[in-house]
Design a protein around this motif. Sequence first.
Motif, PDB file in Angstrom:
ATOM      1  N   ASP A   1       0.791  -1.229   0.000  1.00 16.45           N
ATOM      2  CA  ASP A   1       0.000   0.000   0.000  1.00 16.45           C
ATOM      3  C   ASP A   1       0.825   1.280   0.000  1.00 16.45           C
ATOM      4  N   LEU A   2       2.148   1.167  -0.097  1.00 15.91           N
ATOM      5  CA  LEU A   2       2.975   2.372  -0.120  1.00 15.91           C
ATOM      6  C   LEU A   2       2.645   3.214  -1.353  1.00 15.91           C
ATOM      7  N   PRO A   3       2.552   4.519  -1.189  1.00 12.56           N
ATOM      8  CA  PRO A   3       2.264   5.370  -2.354  1.00 12.56           C
ATOM      9  C   PRO A   3       3.485   5.479  -3.268  1.00 12.56           C
ATOM     10  N   LYS A   4       3.254   5.749  -4.518  1.00  9.67           N
ATOM     11  CA  LYS A   4       4.364   5.940  -5.466  1.00  9.67           C
ATOM     12  C   LYS A   4       5.238   7.102  -4.997  1.00  9.67           C
ATOM     13  N   GLY A   5       6.538   6.949  -5.194  1.00  8.80           N
ATOM     14  CA  GLY A   5       7.477   8.004  -4.847  1.00  8.80           C
ATOM     15  C   GLY A   5       7.755   8.154  -3.363  1.00  8.80           C
ATOM     16  N   HIS A   6       7.452   7.140  -2.562  1.00 11.45           N
ATOM     17  CA  HIS A   6       7.600   7.225  -1.111  1.00 11.45           C
ATOM     18  C   HIS A   6       9.048   7.266  -0.651  1.00 11.45           C
ATOM     19  N   GLY A   7       9.978   6.628  -1.339  1.00 11.52           N
ATOM     20  CA  GLY A   7      11.392   6.665  -0.978  1.00 11.52           C
ATOM     21  C   GLY A   7      11.827   5.664   0.091  1.00 11.52           C
ATOM     22  N   LEU A   8      10.917   4.867   0.602  1.00 10.82           N
ATOM     23  CA  LEU A   8      11.293   3.866   1.601  1.00 10.82           C
ATOM     24  C   LEU A   8      11.893   2.634   0.919  1.00 10.82           C
ATOM     25  N   PRO A   9      12.840   1.956   1.584  1.00 11.37           N
ATOM     26  CA  PRO A   9      13.527   0.811   0.977  1.00 11.37           C
ATOM     27  C   PRO A   9      12.733  -0.494   1.033  1.00 11.37           C
ATOM     28  N   TRP A  10      11.589  -0.524   0.397  1.00  7.92           N
ATOM     29  CA  TRP A  10      10.722  -1.708   0.359  1.00  7.92           C
ATOM     30  C   TRP A  10      11.453  -2.924  -0.189  1.00  7.92           C
ATOM     31  N   PHE A  11      12.407  -2.681  -1.069  1.00 11.22           N
ATOM     32  CA  PHE A  11      13.109  -3.761  -1.762  1.00 11.22           C
ATOM     33  C   PHE A  11      14.045  -4.543  -0.841  1.00 11.22           C
ATOM     34  N   ARG A  12      14.270  -4.063   0.366  1.00 11.95           N
ATOM     35  CA  ARG A  12      15.137  -4.757   1.323  1.00 11.95           C
ATOM     36  C   ARG A  12      14.380  -5.790   2.157  1.00 11.95           C
TER      37      ARG A  12
END
Length: 97
Positions: free
Chosen positions: A45-56
Amino acid sequence: MKSALREQILTILAAIPSGRVTTYGRIAAMTEGGTPRLVARALRDLPKGHGLPWFRVITASRKLADHPGAAEQRDRLAAEGVMLDARGRAPTERLWP
């Protein structure tokens, strides 16, 4: 999902250091009442352009979850030096915390 739980998940997500990975379950264990599925939902549910490291964030088997962003996730992890083995698993020494 309660906003307090979501905030805990996002705070933990922001703290994952570059070049390291953690699992949905590890994040859930650091929260008050979170589960791996709730962590996955918060990331989805993170919005586009959030900048958090979801990929980790990876699965308990140290693999990438099956989702549309998996190729990008693999590339972003590789750019940070996290190379997956022949079975698609991240090295245990890269797990955080």
